[in-house]
Motif scaffolding. Structure first.
Motif, PDB file in Angstrom:
ATOM      1  N   ALA A 124      45.518  44.198  46.192  1.00  0.00           N
ATOM      2  CA  ALA A 124      46.151  45.458  45.797  1.00  0.00           C
ATOM      3  C   ALA A 124      45.530  45.999  44.508  1.00  0.00           C
ATOM      4  O   ALA A 124      45.208  47.191  44.409  1.00  0.00           O
ATOM      5  N   MET A 125      45.359  45.137  43.502  1.00  0.00           N
ATOM      6  CA  MET A 125      44.755  45.595  42.249  1.00  0.00           C
ATOM      7  C   MET A 125      43.281  45.948  42.431  1.00  0.00           C
ATOM      8  O   MET A 125      42.763  46.842  41.750  1.00  0.00           O
ATOM      9  N   ALA A 126      42.602  45.275  43.345  1.00  0.00           N
ATOM     10  CA  ALA A 126      41.214  45.636  43.642  1.00  0.00           C
ATOM     11  C   ALA A 126      41.143  47.049  44.209  1.00  0.00           C
ATOM     12  O   ALA A 126      40.243  47.835  43.863  1.00  0.00           O
ATOM     13  N   ASP A 127      42.108  47.403  45.059  1.00  0.00           N
ATOM     14  CA  ASP A 127      42.164  48.774  45.568  1.00  0.00           C
ATOM     15  C   ASP A 127      42.517  49.757  44.445  1.00  0.00           C
ATOM     16  O   ASP A 127      41.999  50.876  44.407  1.00  0.00           O
ATOM     17  N   ASN A 143      39.262  49.786  42.286  1.00  0.00           N
ATOM     18  CA  ASN A 143      38.026  49.942  43.056  1.00  0.00           C
ATOM     19  C   ASN A 143      36.998  48.874  42.697  1.00  0.00           C
ATOM     20  O   ASN A 143      35.887  49.161  42.246  1.00  0.00           O
ATOM     21  N   CYS A 144      37.398  47.626  42.917  1.00  0.00           N
ATOM     22  CA  CYS A 144      36.504  46.501  42.678  1.00  0.00           C
ATOM     23  C   CYS A 144      36.771  45.439  43.731  1.00  0.00           C
ATOM     24  O   CYS A 144      37.510  45.675  44.687  1.00  0.00           O
ATOM     25  N   ALA A 145      36.190  44.264  43.562  1.00  0.00           N
ATOM     26  CA  ALA A 145      36.426  43.154  44.481  1.00  0.00           C
ATOM     27  C   ALA A 145      37.611  42.329  44.004  1.00  0.00           C
ATOM     28  O   ALA A 145      37.889  42.245  42.811  1.00  0.00           O
ATOM     29  N   ALA A 146      38.280  41.669  44.939  1.00  0.00           N
ATOM     30  CA  ALA A 146      39.481  40.906  44.603  1.00  0.00           C
ATOM     31  C   ALA A 146      39.183  39.751  43.655  1.00  0.00           C
ATOM     32  O   ALA A 146      40.013  39.398  42.810  1.00  0.00           O
ATOM     33  N   ASP A 147      37.974  39.151  43.753  1.00  0.00           N
ATOM     34  CA  ASP A 147      37.670  38.023  42.866  1.00  0.00           C
ATOM     35  C   ASP A 147      37.242  38.483  41.473  1.00  0.00           C
ATOM     36  O   ASP A 147      36.884  37.653  40.626  1.00  0.00           O
ATOM     37  N   GLU A 148      37.305  39.790  41.226  1.00  0.00           N
ATOM     38  CA  GLU A 148      37.052  40.329  39.890  1.00  0.00           C
ATOM     39  C   GLU A 148      38.350  40.688  39.168  1.00  0.00           C
ATOM     40  O   GLU A 148      38.325  41.292  38.102  1.00  0.00           O
ATOM     41  N   ILE A 149      39.479  40.304  39.748  1.00  0.00           N
ATOM     42  CA  ILE A 149      40.807  40.590  39.181  1.00  0.00           C
ATOM     43  C   ILE A 149      41.373  39.326  38.543  1.00  0.00           C
ATOM     44  O   ILE A 149      41.545  38.309  39.213  1.00  0.00           O
ATOM     45  N   VAL A 150      41.676  39.418  37.246  1.00  0.00           N
ATOM     46  CA  VAL A 150      42.267  38.303  36.500  1.00  0.00           C
ATOM     47  C   VAL A 150      43.677  38.684  36.079  1.00  0.00           C
ATOM     48  O   VAL A 150      43.894  39.755  35.497  1.00  0.00           O
ATOM     49  N   PHE A 151      44.640  37.815  36.360  1.00  0.00           N
ATOM     50  CA  PHE A 151      46.025  38.048  35.956  1.00  0.00           C
ATOM     51  C   PHE A 151      46.351  37.266  34.685  1.00  0.00           C
ATOM     52  O   PHE A 151      45.811  36.183  34.444  1.00  0.00           O
ATOM     53  N   ILE A 177      53.534  43.192  41.759  1.00  0.00           N
ATOM     54  CA  ILE A 177      52.339  44.028  41.566  1.00  0.00           C
ATOM     55  C   ILE A 177      51.947  44.714  42.872  1.00  0.00           C
ATOM     56  O   ILE A 177      51.645  45.911  42.893  1.00  0.00           O
ATOM     57  N   THR A 178      51.922  43.968  43.951  1.00  0.00           N
ATOM     58  CA  THR A 178      51.598  44.599  45.237  1.00  0.00           C
ATOM     59  C   THR A 178      52.568  45.728  45.534  1.00  0.00           C
ATOM     60  O   THR A 178      52.172  46.809  46.003  1.00  0.00           O
ATOM     61  N   ALA A 179      53.845  45.504  45.237  1.00  0.00           N
ATOM     62  CA  ALA A 179      54.851  46.540  45.508  1.00  0.00           C
ATOM     63  C   ALA A 179      54.615  47.785  44.665  1.00  0.00           C
ATOM     64  O   ALA A 179      54.797  48.910  45.162  1.00  0.00           O
ATOM     65  N   CYS A 180      54.225  47.641  43.412  1.00  0.00           N
ATOM     66  CA  CYS A 180      54.021  48.842  42.579  1.00  0.00           C
ATOM     67  C   CYS A 180      52.769  49.605  43.006  1.00  0.00           C
ATOM     68  O   CYS A 180      52.759  50.838  43.002  1.00  0.00           O
ATOM     69  N   VAL A 181      51.717  48.882  43.391  1.00  0.00           N
ATOM     70  CA  VAL A 181      50.517  49.569  43.896  1.00  0.00           C
ATOM     71  C   VAL A 181      50.837  50.291  45.199  1.00  0.00           C
ATOM     72  O   VAL A 181      50.404  51.437  45.420  1.00  0.00           O
ATOM     73  N   ASP A 182      51.616  49.644  46.074  1.00  0.00           N
ATOM     74  CA  ASP A 182      51.977  50.292  47.333  1.00  0.00           C
ATOM     75  C   ASP A 182      52.895  51.491  47.104  1.00  0.00           C
ATOM     76  O   ASP A 182      52.844  52.471  47.872  1.00  0.00           O
ATOM     77  N   TYR A 183      53.733  51.453  46.063  1.00  0.00           N
ATOM     78  CA  TYR A 183      54.536  52.627  45.717  1.00  0.00           C
ATOM     79  C   TYR A 183      53.629  53.804  45.414  1.00  0.00           C
ATOM     80  O   TYR A 183      53.827  54.923  45.931  1.00  0.00           O
ATOM     81  N   ILE A 184      52.605  53.597  44.587  1.00  0.00           N
ATOM     82  CA  ILE A 184      51.675  54.677  44.252  1.00  0.00           C
ATOM     83  C   ILE A 184      50.932  55.143  45.496  1.00  0.00           C
ATOM     84  O   ILE A 184      50.778  56.354  45.736  1.00  0.00           O
ATOM     85  N   ALA A 185      50.468  54.194  46.299  1.00  0.00           N
ATOM     86  CA  ALA A 185      49.747  54.566  47.516  1.00  0.00           C
ATOM     87  C   ALA A 185      50.626  55.400  48.451  1.00  0.00           C
ATOM     88  O   ALA A 185      50.143  56.367  49.076  1.00  0.00           O
ATOM     89  N   ASP A 186      51.901  55.071  48.533  1.00  0.00           N
ATOM     90  CA  ASP A 186      52.796  55.838  49.403  1.00  0.00           C
ATOM     91  C   ASP A 186      52.980  57.269  48.905  1.00  0.00           C
ATOM     92  O   ASP A 186      53.190  58.187  49.714  1.00  0.00           O
TER      93      ASP A 186
END
Length: 431
Positions: A86-89, A92-100, A283-292
């Motif tokens: 979700a954060m990669a989307d 606009n990067c790859a998922a393995d470039e996301i650090v929490f 986090i997935t839920a907040c990104v999906d809120y924006i996407a919706d």
């Protein structure tokens, strides 16, 4: 990726405020009988019900550590992978470039310490006068290794970066240029892409603090070509978590301070200790809120990234209409001074975050006094320096209370802006 950007005209009517506000339980509160107006977004936005549900559902059903051979642990592993995707989307990067991590400040300290392992006397890092201290002090800490920290200045009249000064302070000794995407105090949006190019031309890394920009504009780390970008999900309708994008090559090359059993695989090698799994589920839920929001604006969007692009086109247009209304109204109130860009022709260079003071203020008109009186009327605003210490010291307001900050986001309304202006007119006139 081919994404059709919505036009500004198409975005005009794409935010359904009734639908949006119905998703945020906190917005229905009152103070002293007044409807609460949450104008404190820069300090942390409110969250939609889906984020609350995602956090509570994780705790109810899948509360486990990672890497286990049993169901809830495997579910936690899957949840973390979903949140990275979700954060990669979002960035606009790859998922393995996301650090929490727990927050942007802690993550930036971790990154600065790792980068600093290779630095010493003669090396330089450039920060700016406009930034939140979380993108200043972690670099200042490297002075103890002999690193020289330089600071790019601002144009005080409109609180924008002095780009000529910034460029003049980048040289062959510069190893890092640390800059904010947008000022959390005065709303200035910096020309980050150009600054990244200047850093790279000198062989330096570009570290971008996008915490304040996150709820207001589309972030595209691929287009920016920055080496690192930090943000905080609680600033864009999610839980209290920090996120750093790092280019894969840097996450592999640099050496984090970590315990021995922790894997050397990225991005996990940067995530020491057990993560806050329940918040990451949000986090997935907040990104999906924006996407919706984007899907409702443009139903033809066929990927989450495309929907996020559409959402921010609509958010940008709506927020700027609110900002224009607010600044126009503030300009009509005697003795109010706005800090930052006030020229409507340059509003594209600012966020709807307004810092102000009463000129020749009395004790009843300090930023704290204004915020307190506004709270009594149901308006939630901030006062102080918001950790933008370099800026408040440069503008000589630190010792007298800093600013009153009004921070708009897309769930705010024109009616709230009008009520705020009426309240401020009354407060300023009666003291």
């Amino acid at each position: 990726m081919n994404i059709n950007m919505p036009t500004t005209e198409a975005a005009e009517t794409t935010l359904d405020l009734t639908h949006i506000r119905s998703q945020f339980p906190s917005l229905s509160q009152t103070v002293n009988g007044h409807p609460a107006a949450f104008l404190d977004g820069p300090g942390g936005t409110q969250v939609p019900q889906r984020v609350i549900d995602a956090i509570s559902n994780y705790l109810r059903r899948n509360n486990a550590n990672t890497g286990g051979a049993y169901a809830t642990s495997r579910n936690t592993d899957a949840m973390l992978a979903e949140a990275r995707a979700a954060m990669a989307d979002f960035l606009n990067c790859a998922a393995d470039e996301i650090v929490f991590g727990p927050n942007m400040t802690t993550l930036t300290y971790a990154m600065s310490r790792a980068i600093g392992r290779d630095l010493g006397p003669g090396d330089e890092i450039l920060v700016t006068r406009l930034d939140h201290d979380a993108n200043v002090t972690p670099w200042l800490a490297l002075e103890e290794k002999g690193v020289t920290i330089r600071c790019a200045e601002i144009h005080e009249e409109n609180c924008t970066l002095d780009l000529a000064d910034l460029a003049s302070k980048i040289n062959e000794r510069t190893k890092v240029v640390a800059v904010g995407y947008a000022s959390n105090a005065v709303g200035t949006i910096n020309p980050v892409k150009a600054i990244v190019r200047l850093a790279h031309a000198a062989g330096a890394l570009a570290y971008v603090d996008a915490v304040h920009y996150g709820p207001h504009g589309l972030i595209d780390v691929a287009a920016l070509d920055c080496d690192f970008l930090a943000c905080s999900t609680y600033k864009f309708f999610g839980p209290h978590m920090g996120v750093v994008f790092g280019k894969r090559e840097h996450l592999k090359r640099l050496n984090p301070y970590k315990v021995r059993p922790l894997t050397d695989a990225i991005p996990n090698r940067w995530e020491g200790g057990t993560l806050n799994h329940e918040c990451i589920a949000g986090i997935t839920a907040c990104v999906d809120y924006i996407a919706d929001l984007g899907r409702r604006a443009h139903p033809s969007t066929n990927t989450r990234r495309a929907a996020i692009v559409a959402a921010f086109a609509a958010i940008h247009h709506y927020e700027h209409s609110l900002m224009e209304r607010l600044i126009s109204g503030l300009n009509k109130i005697p003795n109010i001074k706005i800090y930052g860009i006030t020229d409507p022709a340059r509003f594209a260079e600012r966020c709807p975050t307004i810092a102000l003071r009463v000129t020749n203020q009395t004790p009843g008109q300090t930023p704290l006094a204004l915020a307190t009186k506004l709270n009594d009327r149901g308006f939630f605003t901030w006062d102080g320096n918001y950790y933008a210490l370099n800026l408040t010291e440069r503008l000589d307001v630190e010792k007298t209370g800093g600013f009153l900050r009004i921070g708009l986001v897309h769930y705010n309304t024109a009616e709230e802006v009008d009520r705020l202006l009426a309240a401020l007119r009354e407060i300023v006139a009666t003291h």
